[in-house]
Design a protein around this motif. Structure first.
Motif, mmCIF file in Angstrom:
data_model
loop_
_atom_site.group_PDB
_atom_site.id
_atom_site.type_symbol
_atom_site.label_atom_id
_atom_site.label_comp_id
_atom_site.label_asym_id
_atom_site.label_seq_id
_atom_site.Cartn_x
_atom_site.Cartn_y
_atom_site.Cartn_z
ATOM 1 N N GLY A 151 -4.901 10.182 0.738
ATOM 2 C CA GLY A 151 -5.091 8.765 0.418
ATOM 3 C C GLY A 151 -6.255 8.151 1.152
ATOM 4 O O GLY A 151 -6.850 8.762 2.056
ATOM 5 N N THR A 152 -6.603 6.941 0.764
ATOM 6 C CA THR A 152 -7.711 6.211 1.383
ATOM 7 C C THR A 152 -7.317 4.759 1.621
ATOM 8 O O THR A 152 -6.441 4.222 0.925
ATOM 9 C CB THR A 152 -8.972 6.232 0.496
ATOM 10 O OG1 THR A 152 -8.685 5.575 -0.751
ATOM 11 C CG2 THR A 152 -9.458 7.652 0.239
ATOM 12 N N VAL A 153 -7.963 4.136 2.592
ATOM 13 C CA VAL A 153 -7.892 2.690 2.775
ATOM 14 C C VAL A 153 -9.304 2.180 3.005
ATOM 15 O O VAL A 153 -10.155 2.904 3.532
ATOM 16 C CB VAL A 153 -6.984 2.271 3.957
ATOM 17 C CG1 VAL A 153 -5.570 2.757 3.766
ATOM 18 C CG2 VAL A 153 -7.545 2.763 5.283
ATOM 19 N N SER A 154 -9.548 0.956 2.593
ATOM 20 C CA SER A 154 -10.858 0.345 2.804
ATOM 21 C C SER A 154 -10.680 -1.100 3.246
ATOM 22 O O SER A 154 -9.654 -1.729 2.969
ATOM 23 C CB SER A 154 -11.702 0.411 1.532
ATOM 24 O OG SER A 154 -11.109 -0.357 0.496
ATOM 25 N N PHE A 155 -11.683 -1.621 3.945
ATOM 26 C CA PHE A 155 -11.639 -2.994 4.437
ATOM 27 C C PHE A 155 -13.016 -3.387 4.954
ATOM 28 O O PHE A 155 -13.844 -2.529 5.274
ATOM 29 C CB PHE A 155 -10.607 -3.135 5.572
ATOM 30 C CG PHE A 155 -10.816 -2.170 6.707
ATOM 31 C CD1 PHE A 155 -11.668 -2.457 7.762
ATOM 32 C CD2 PHE A 155 -10.162 -0.941 6.700
ATOM 33 C CE1 PHE A 155 -11.875 -1.556 8.787
ATOM 34 C CE2 PHE A 155 -10.359 -0.027 7.730
ATOM 35 C CZ PHE A 155 -11.216 -0.336 8.773
#
Length: 211
Positions: free
Chosen positions: A64-68
């Protein structure tokens, strides 16, 4: 009137500061972190109590990935983390087989468990590179998605000689905890003859890279 304007401006300023809370690191703008780790160091786990013993299961096939936006974490965080059901290990082969089977998590029909981020609240700046917060997300298990709230903290590490020993790029360490009720996901709480607790504690301890 002047006192009212002063109070209003103070509240507005505080709201702006809180809403824009983020990391004070070298990176700027939107960063995306990937949490797939083929070495199995990233882990999602669950804990349950039974009358005879406590049961802990650990899943190591995390992706999975997260971005901000680095400067505005709370308003821009998005992403999804998943773990393969077939990777969950409870320490006993028979119990693993039962847990992954059709009467429990059903790994063949529902191969992944996932948490998709919805929103962030109660954010606290611990240090320049660490934040504590609550995160609301859709937790999907056994083909059913329910909204849950997790307590979490994230630590942003600028790339350096030490971090490169693990993987290239800036690193993001994520820890989160929440609980679920098995009945809400249509799961029988009997596991190899032992009645497990209705409430299951779920925790995540993962590190991702932006390269």
């Amino acid at each position: 009137m002047n006192k009212f304007l002063s109070s209003f401006c103070t509240i507005l300023l505080l709201s702006t500061v809180i809403s824009a809370q983020g990391f004070k690191v070298k990176a700027t703008g939107v960063q995306t972190f990937n949490f797939e780790d083929k070495s199995g160091r990233n882990q999602a786990s669950f804990f349950s109590a039974t009358p005879l013993e406590d049961i802990t299961g650990t899943g190591s096939a995390v992706s999975g990935t997260v971005s901000f936006d680095v400067a505005n974490f709370a308003k821009t965080l998005k992403g999804k983390i998943s773990v393969k059901v077939a990777s969950i290990n409870t320490g006993i082969e028979l119990r693993n087989h039962h847990l992954q089977g059709a009467n429990w998590l059903n790994a063949e029909k529902y191969p992944e468990v996932s948490f998709a981020i919805v929103s962030v609240s109660d954010i606290k700046q611990i240090t320049d590179n660490k934040l504590d917060f609550s995160v609301k997300g859709n937790f999907s298990l056994h083909g059913i998605a329910k909204e849950v709230v997790a307590s979490a903290d994230v630590t942003y590490l600028d790339e350096n000689a030490q971090t490169r020993k693990r993987t290239p790029g800036d690193l993001l360490g994520v820890r989160a905890k929440f609980s679920i009720n098995l009945s809400e996901y249509d799961i029988d709480n009997d596991l190899v003859g032992n009645k497990v607790a209705e409430k299951i504690e779920v925790s995540i301890n993962i590190v991702g890279s932006n390269k």
